[in-house]
Design a protein around this motif. Sequence first.
Motif, PDB file in Angstrom:
ATOM      1  N   PHE A   1      26.126  45.782  73.280  1.00  0.00           N
ATOM      2  CA  PHE A   1      25.909  45.027  72.044  1.00  0.00           C
ATOM      3  C   PHE A   1      26.988  45.421  71.036  1.00  0.00           C
ATOM      4  CE2 PHE A   1      24.063  44.660  67.763  1.00  0.00           C
ATOM      5  CZ  PHE A   1      23.645  43.345  67.776  1.00  0.00           C
ATOM      6  N   HIS A   2      27.670  44.425  70.447  1.00  0.00           N
ATOM      7  CA  HIS A   2      28.679  44.652  69.425  1.00  0.00           C
ATOM      8  C   HIS A   2      28.247  43.979  68.131  1.00  0.00           C
ATOM      9  CE1 HIS A   2      31.364  45.471  72.911  1.00  0.00           C
ATOM     10  NE2 HIS A   2      31.918  46.325  72.065  1.00  0.00           N
ATOM     11  N   SER A   3      28.498  44.667  67.017  1.00  0.00           N
ATOM     12  CA  SER A   3      28.200  44.111  65.700  1.00  0.00           C
ATOM     13  C   SER A   3      29.439  44.220  64.822  1.00  0.00           C
ATOM     14  CB  SER A   3      27.038  44.877  65.058  1.00  0.00           C
ATOM     15  OG  SER A   3      26.771  44.378  63.758  1.00  0.00           O
ATOM     16  N   LEU A   4      29.749  43.141  64.108  1.00  0.00           N
ATOM     17  CA  LEU A   4      30.907  43.097  63.216  1.00  0.00           C
ATOM     18  C   LEU A   4      30.431  43.089  61.770  1.00  0.00           C
ATOM     19  CD1 LEU A   4      34.127  41.005  63.476  1.00  0.00           C
ATOM     20  CD2 LEU A   4      32.724  40.787  61.416  1.00  0.00           C
ATOM     21  N   SER A   5      31.067  43.920  60.923  1.00  0.00           N
ATOM     22  CA  SER A   5      30.751  43.922  59.497  1.00  0.00           C
ATOM     23  C   SER A   5      32.048  43.880  58.702  1.00  0.00           C
ATOM     24  CB  SER A   5      29.938  45.162  59.110  1.00  0.00           C
ATOM     25  OG  SER A   5      30.663  46.352  59.380  1.00  0.00           O
ATOM     26  N   VAL A   6      31.989  43.290  57.505  1.00  0.00           N
ATOM     27  CA  VAL A   6      33.152  43.128  56.639  1.00  0.00           C
ATOM     28  C   VAL A   6      32.780  43.585  55.233  1.00  0.00           C
ATOM     29  CG1 VAL A   6      34.056  41.202  57.994  1.00  0.00           C
ATOM     30  CG2 VAL A   6      32.530  40.746  56.073  1.00  0.00           C
ATOM     31  N   PRO A   7      33.782  43.846  54.360  1.00  0.00           N
ATOM     32  CA  PRO A   7      33.480  44.232  52.973  1.00  0.00           C
ATOM     33  C   PRO A   7      32.686  43.148  52.247  1.00  0.00           C
ATOM     34  CG  PRO A   7      35.777  44.660  53.493  1.00  0.00           C
ATOM     35  CD  PRO A   7      35.224  43.861  54.634  1.00  0.00           C
ATOM     36  N   ASP A   8      32.006  43.551  51.182  1.00  0.00           N
ATOM     37  CA  ASP A   8      31.154  42.617  50.431  1.00  0.00           C
ATOM     38  C   ASP A   8      31.933  41.402  49.945  1.00  0.00           C
ATOM     39  OD1 ASP A   8      29.031  44.279  50.811  1.00  0.00           O
ATOM     40  OD2 ASP A   8      29.185  45.250  48.843  1.00  0.00           O
TER      41      ASP A   8
ATOM     42  N   LEU B   1      26.206  40.022  72.469  1.00  0.00           N
ATOM     43  CA  LEU B   1      25.501  40.697  73.549  1.00  0.00           C
ATOM     44  C   LEU B   1      26.168  40.313  74.857  1.00  0.00           C
ATOM     45  CD1 LEU B   1      23.047  42.437  74.377  1.00  0.00           C
ATOM     46  CD2 LEU B   1      21.724  40.309  74.533  1.00  0.00           C
ATOM     47  N   SER B   2      26.603  41.310  75.609  1.00  0.00           N
ATOM     48  CA  SER B   2      27.360  41.056  76.841  1.00  0.00           C
ATOM     49  C   SER B   2      26.659  41.674  78.044  1.00  0.00           C
ATOM     50  CB  SER B   2      28.775  41.644  76.729  1.00  0.00           C
ATOM     51  OG  SER B   2      29.465  41.114  75.622  1.00  0.00           O
ATOM     52  N   PHE B   3      26.727  40.955  79.160  1.00  0.00           N
ATOM     53  CA  PHE B   3      26.226  41.458  80.439  1.00  0.00           C
ATOM     54  C   PHE B   3      27.338  41.299  81.471  1.00  0.00           C
ATOM     55  CE2 PHE B   3      22.537  39.871  78.107  1.00  0.00           C
ATOM     56  CZ  PHE B   3      21.708  40.987  78.132  1.00  0.00           C
ATOM     57  N   LYS B   4      27.493  42.316  82.330  1.00  0.00           N
ATOM     58  CA  LYS B   4      28.608  42.267  83.284  1.00  0.00           C
ATOM     59  C   LYS B   4      28.283  43.065  84.536  1.00  0.00           C
ATOM     60  CE  LYS B   4      33.570  42.070  82.752  1.00  0.00           C
ATOM     61  NZ  LYS B   4      34.645  42.223  81.736  1.00  0.00           N
ATOM     62  N   ALA B   5      28.837  42.608  85.659  1.00  0.00           N
ATOM     63  CA  ALA B   5      28.778  43.336  86.920  1.00  0.00           C
ATOM     64  C   ALA B   5      30.213  43.647  87.345  1.00  0.00           C
ATOM     65  CB  ALA B   5      28.074  42.514  87.988  1.00  0.00           C
ATOM     66  N   VAL B   6      30.452  44.880  87.781  1.00  0.00           N
ATOM     67  CA  VAL B   6      31.803  45.322  88.125  1.00  0.00           C
ATOM     68  C   VAL B   6      31.788  45.994  89.495  1.00  0.00           C
ATOM     69  CG1 VAL B   6      33.766  46.771  87.466  1.00  0.00           C
ATOM     70  CG2 VAL B   6      32.378  45.668  85.691  1.00  0.00           C
ATOM     71  N   ALA B   7      32.721  45.597  90.358  1.00  0.00           N
ATOM     72  CA  ALA B   7      32.916  46.234  91.659  1.00  0.00           C
ATOM     73  C   ALA B   7      34.231  46.993  91.635  1.00  0.00           C
ATOM     74  CB  ALA B   7      32.928  45.191  92.776  1.00  0.00           C
ATOM     75  N   SER B   8      34.260  48.177  92.251  1.00  0.00           N
ATOM     76  CA  SER B   8      35.476  48.993  92.251  1.00  0.00           C
ATOM     77  C   SER B   8      35.616  49.752  93.560  1.00  0.00           C
ATOM     78  CB  SER B   8      35.453  49.978  91.073  1.00  0.00           C
ATOM     79  OG  SER B   8      34.409  50.925  91.237  1.00  0.00           O
ATOM     80  N   HIS B   9      36.842  50.155  93.826  1.00  0.00           N
ATOM     81  CA  HIS B   9      37.101  50.987  94.996  1.00  0.00           C
ATOM     82  C   HIS B   9      38.151  52.025  94.633  1.00  0.00           C
ATOM     83  CE1 HIS B   9      36.899  52.095  99.158  1.00  0.00           C
ATOM     84  NE2 HIS B   9      38.208  51.996  99.288  1.00  0.00           N
ATOM     85  N   SER B  10      37.894  53.272  95.020  1.00  0.00           N
ATOM     86  CA  SER B  10      38.746  54.385  94.627  1.00  0.00           C
ATOM     87  C   SER B  10      39.623  54.865  95.761  1.00  0.00           C
ATOM     88  CB  SER B  10      37.889  55.551  94.112  1.00  0.00           C
ATOM     89  OG  SER B  10      37.164  55.190  92.966  1.00  0.00           O
ATOM     90  N   PHE B  11      40.860  55.223  95.390  1.00  0.00           N
ATOM     91  CA  PHE B  11      41.826  55.877  96.271  1.00  0.00           C
ATOM     92  C   PHE B  11      42.114  57.250  95.669  1.00  0.00           C
ATOM     93  CE2 PHE B  11      42.323  51.287  96.504  1.00  0.00           C
ATOM     94  CZ  PHE B  11      42.275  51.064  97.879  1.00  0.00           C
ATOM     95  N   PRO B  12      42.934  58.086  96.310  1.00  0.00           N
ATOM     96  CA  PRO B  12      43.142  59.442  95.796  1.00  0.00           C
ATOM     97  C   PRO B  12      43.489  59.532  94.308  1.00  0.00           C
ATOM     98  CG  PRO B  12      44.087  59.242  97.967  1.00  0.00           C
ATOM     99  CD  PRO B  12      43.592  57.882  97.614  1.00  0.00           C
ATOM    100  N   LEU B  13      44.384  58.695  93.800  1.00  0.00           N
ATOM    101  CA  LEU B  13      44.775  58.766  92.388  1.00  0.00           C
ATOM    102  C   LEU B  13      44.516  57.456  91.640  1.00  0.00           C
ATOM    103  CD1 LEU B  13      48.207  60.631  92.645  1.00  0.00           C
ATOM    104  CD2 LEU B  13      45.978  61.605  92.053  1.00  0.00           C
ATOM    105  N   LEU B  14      43.974  56.467  92.313  1.00  0.00           N
ATOM    106  CA  LEU B  14      43.880  55.138  91.730  1.00  0.00           C
ATOM    107  C   LEU B  14      42.551  54.474  92.066  1.00  0.00           C
ATOM    108  CD1 LEU B  14      45.567  52.855  90.266  1.00  0.00           C
ATOM    109  CD2 LEU B  14      46.144  52.055  92.563  1.00  0.00           C
ATOM    110  N   SER B  15      41.999  53.767  91.098  1.00  0.00           N
ATOM    111  CA  SER B  15      40.810  52.951  91.317  1.00  0.00           C
ATOM    112  C   SER B  15      41.115  51.517  90.897  1.00  0.00           C
ATOM    113  CB  SER B  15      39.620  53.470  90.503  1.00  0.00           C
ATOM    114  OG  SER B  15      39.230  54.753  90.933  1.00  0.00           O
ATOM    115  N   LEU B  16      40.726  50.555  91.726  1.00  0.00           N
ATOM    116  CA  LEU B  16      40.879  49.144  91.399  1.00  0.00           C
ATOM    117  C   LEU B  16      39.501  48.559  91.111  1.00  0.00           C
ATOM    118  CD1 LEU B  16      43.412  48.107  94.199  1.00  0.00           C
ATOM    119  CD2 LEU B  16      43.925  48.834  91.860  1.00  0.00           C
ATOM    120  N   PHE B  17      39.420  47.671  90.125  1.00  0.00           N
ATOM    121  CA  PHE B  17      38.118  47.105  89.795  1.00  0.00           C
ATOM    122  C   PHE B  17      38.240  45.645  89.368  1.00  0.00           C
ATOM    123  CE2 PHE B  17      39.732  49.216  85.971  1.00  0.00           C
ATOM    124  CZ  PHE B  17      39.588  48.251  84.995  1.00  0.00           C
TER     125      PHE B  17
END
Length: 206
Positions: A103-110, A120-136
């Motif tokens: 959830f993100h909320s934005l506010s500004v000066p008066d 409001l955000s919903f997300k699914a993420v798949a990733s795979h890891s190698f010795p020094l690197l992960s891709l997603f």
Amino acid sequence: MLFRSGVDFGLTGVVASVPDNLEGLPTFVDENLLGLAFLQGSFGLPGNFELFGRFFYLPVGSDDITQLRPSDSRGGVTIIGGGLKYGLFQMPGLPKVMVMGVFHSLSVPDEFDFGSVNTLSFKAVASHSFPLLSLFAGAGVDITTLKLNGNSPGDLFGLEGARFTESLPNLTIGAKFKPLPLVHATAAYNISSFSSIALGVGISFR
């Protein structure tokens, strides 16, 4: 993305493209790119859960009357976000899958207060890891709500208190590089109405 206990914090810079239909509006001052920098952190919890948050602040206002939008404001635009991740599939040696809500909320000066903007955000993420690197790669939806208050230009059109909601899909592809045991760098491309490139660096104690 393997879930572990411990803390992780860093800085992420985001450069987003402004859609053609929004260019020229005062908010964007005829710019076609918009840059943001977020401080963010996360904390691993038991049961493959992870709590995370992010913060952005941009001072606004100027004493220079030659500026396009002079103001005596000493405040700024603030974005505060927080959410929860859950490691849905976390078997060693196999691709990982996690889901998240934020959830993100934005506010500004008066002086600029027009109402409230929340996403409001919903997300699914798949990733795979190698010795020094992960891709997603991930996919999700952003649900943004704008509510006008008594200080908004909408009053001129009888829109005081009006609420507007829009849901937009998004896609993400990226990579996470770990050159040192405690240091990581991340690059991602986000495809949405405001497509963006995100580059980040962080320290992880896990």
